[in-house]
Design a protein around this motif. Structure first.
Motif, PDB file in Angstrom:
ATOM      1  N   VAL A  41      18.697  -8.336   9.358  1.00 50.36           N
ATOM      2  CA  VAL A  41      17.337  -7.795   9.357  1.00 50.36           C
ATOM      3  C   VAL A  41      16.973  -7.284   7.967  1.00 50.36           C
ATOM      4  O   VAL A  41      15.873  -7.552   7.459  1.00 50.36           O
ATOM      5  CB  VAL A  41      17.183  -6.687  10.418  1.00 50.36           C
ATOM      6  N   CYS A  42      17.882  -6.572   7.330  1.00 51.71           N
ATOM      7  CA  CYS A  42      17.621  -6.053   5.979  1.00 51.71           C
ATOM      8  C   CYS A  42      17.401  -7.186   4.980  1.00 51.71           C
ATOM      9  O   CYS A  42      16.484  -7.123   4.154  1.00 51.71           O
ATOM     10  CB  CYS A  42      18.763  -5.165   5.519  1.00 51.71           C
ATOM     11  N   LEU A  43      18.211  -8.213   5.050  1.00 50.59           N
ATOM     12  CA  LEU A  43      18.034  -9.356   4.141  1.00 50.59           C
ATOM     13  C   LEU A  43      16.721 -10.069   4.406  1.00 50.59           C
ATOM     14  O   LEU A  43      16.028 -10.490   3.471  1.00 50.59           O
ATOM     15  CB  LEU A  43      19.203 -10.324   4.285  1.00 50.59           C
ATOM     16  N   ALA A  44      16.353 -10.216   5.664  1.00 50.71           N
ATOM     17  CA  ALA A  44      15.087 -10.866   6.006  1.00 50.71           C
ATOM     18  C   ALA A  44      13.909 -10.065   5.453  1.00 50.71           C
ATOM     19  O   ALA A  44      12.954 -10.636   4.904  1.00 50.71           O
ATOM     20  CB  ALA A  44      14.968 -11.026   7.521  1.00 50.71           C
ATOM     21  N   THR A  81       9.857  -9.945  -1.066  1.00 49.29           N
ATOM     22  CA  THR A  81       9.856 -10.656  -2.347  1.00 49.29           C
ATOM     23  C   THR A  81       8.841 -11.792  -2.341  1.00 49.29           C
ATOM     24  O   THR A  81       8.090 -11.966  -3.304  1.00 49.29           O
ATOM     25  CB  THR A  81      11.263 -11.199  -2.657  1.00 49.29           C
ATOM     26  N   LEU A  82       8.789 -12.551  -1.257  1.00 47.17           N
ATOM     27  CA  LEU A  82       7.827 -13.648  -1.178  1.00 47.17           C
ATOM     28  C   LEU A  82       6.393 -13.137  -1.147  1.00 47.17           C
ATOM     29  O   LEU A  82       5.505 -13.723  -1.783  1.00 47.17           O
ATOM     30  CB  LEU A  82       8.113 -14.504   0.057  1.00 47.17           C
ATOM     31  N   GLY A  83       6.151 -12.052  -0.433  1.00 44.15           N
ATOM     32  CA  GLY A  83       4.813 -11.469  -0.397  1.00 44.15           C
ATOM     33  C   GLY A  83       4.385 -10.946  -1.755  1.00 44.15           C
ATOM     34  O   GLY A  83       3.234 -11.134  -2.172  1.00 44.15           O
ATOM     35  N   ARG A  84       5.296 -10.305  -2.445  1.00 45.08           N
ATOM     36  CA  ARG A  84       4.997  -9.802  -3.781  1.00 45.08           C
ATOM     37  C   ARG A  84       4.724 -10.949  -4.746  1.00 45.08           C
ATOM     38  O   ARG A  84       3.810 -10.870  -5.579  1.00 45.08           O
ATOM     39  CB  ARG A  84       6.174  -8.964  -4.269  1.00 45.08           C
ATOM     40  N   ASP A  85       5.497 -12.015  -4.638  1.00 46.11           N
ATOM     41  CA  ASP A  85       5.293 -13.181  -5.488  1.00 46.11           C
ATOM     42  C   ASP A  85       3.909 -13.778  -5.247  1.00 46.11           C
ATOM     43  O   ASP A  85       3.198 -14.104  -6.195  1.00 46.11           O
ATOM     44  CB  ASP A  85       6.377 -14.220  -5.219  1.00 46.11           C
ATOM     45  N   ARG A  86       3.527 -13.890  -3.984  1.00 50.19           N
ATOM     46  CA  ARG A  86       2.215 -14.452  -3.642  1.00 50.19           C
ATOM     47  C   ARG A  86       1.095 -13.581  -4.223  1.00 50.19           C
ATOM     48  O   ARG A  86       0.126 -14.086  -4.788  1.00 50.19           O
ATOM     49  CB  ARG A  86       2.064 -14.551  -2.126  1.00 50.19           C
ATOM     50  N   LYS A  87       1.250 -12.258  -4.085  1.00 47.15           N
ATOM     51  CA  LYS A  87       0.244 -11.322  -4.595  1.00 47.15           C
ATOM     52  C   LYS A  87       0.133 -11.418  -6.116  1.00 47.15           C
ATOM     53  O   LYS A  87      -0.971 -11.456  -6.670  1.00 47.15           O
ATOM     54  CB  LYS A  87       0.612  -9.907  -4.171  1.00 47.15           C
TER      55      LYS A  87
END
Length: 52
Positions: A20-23, A29-35
């Motif tokens: 869960v922590c890794l997910a 990280t993916l959300g931040r990259d998209r932003k």
């Protein structure tokens, strides 16, 4: 792994919590990259308009 051990619940819970922590880290990280990509694109567009 011995599934009949007394501590198997702890082991399974530890693996589940780690997953869960890794997910969450991956999704964050993916959300931040998209932003950041969207912000960079917006700034690039503004820069191109300012040059015109």
């Amino acid at each position: 792994m011995d599934f009949s051990a007394n501590h198997i619940g702890f082991v399974i819970a530890s693996y589940a919590l780690s997953f869960v922590c890794l997910a969450v880290l991956v999704l964050t990280t993916l959300g931040r990259d998209r932003k950041l990509r969207a912000e960079a694109e917006r700034l690039d567009t503004q820069r191109k308009k300012a040059r015109s």
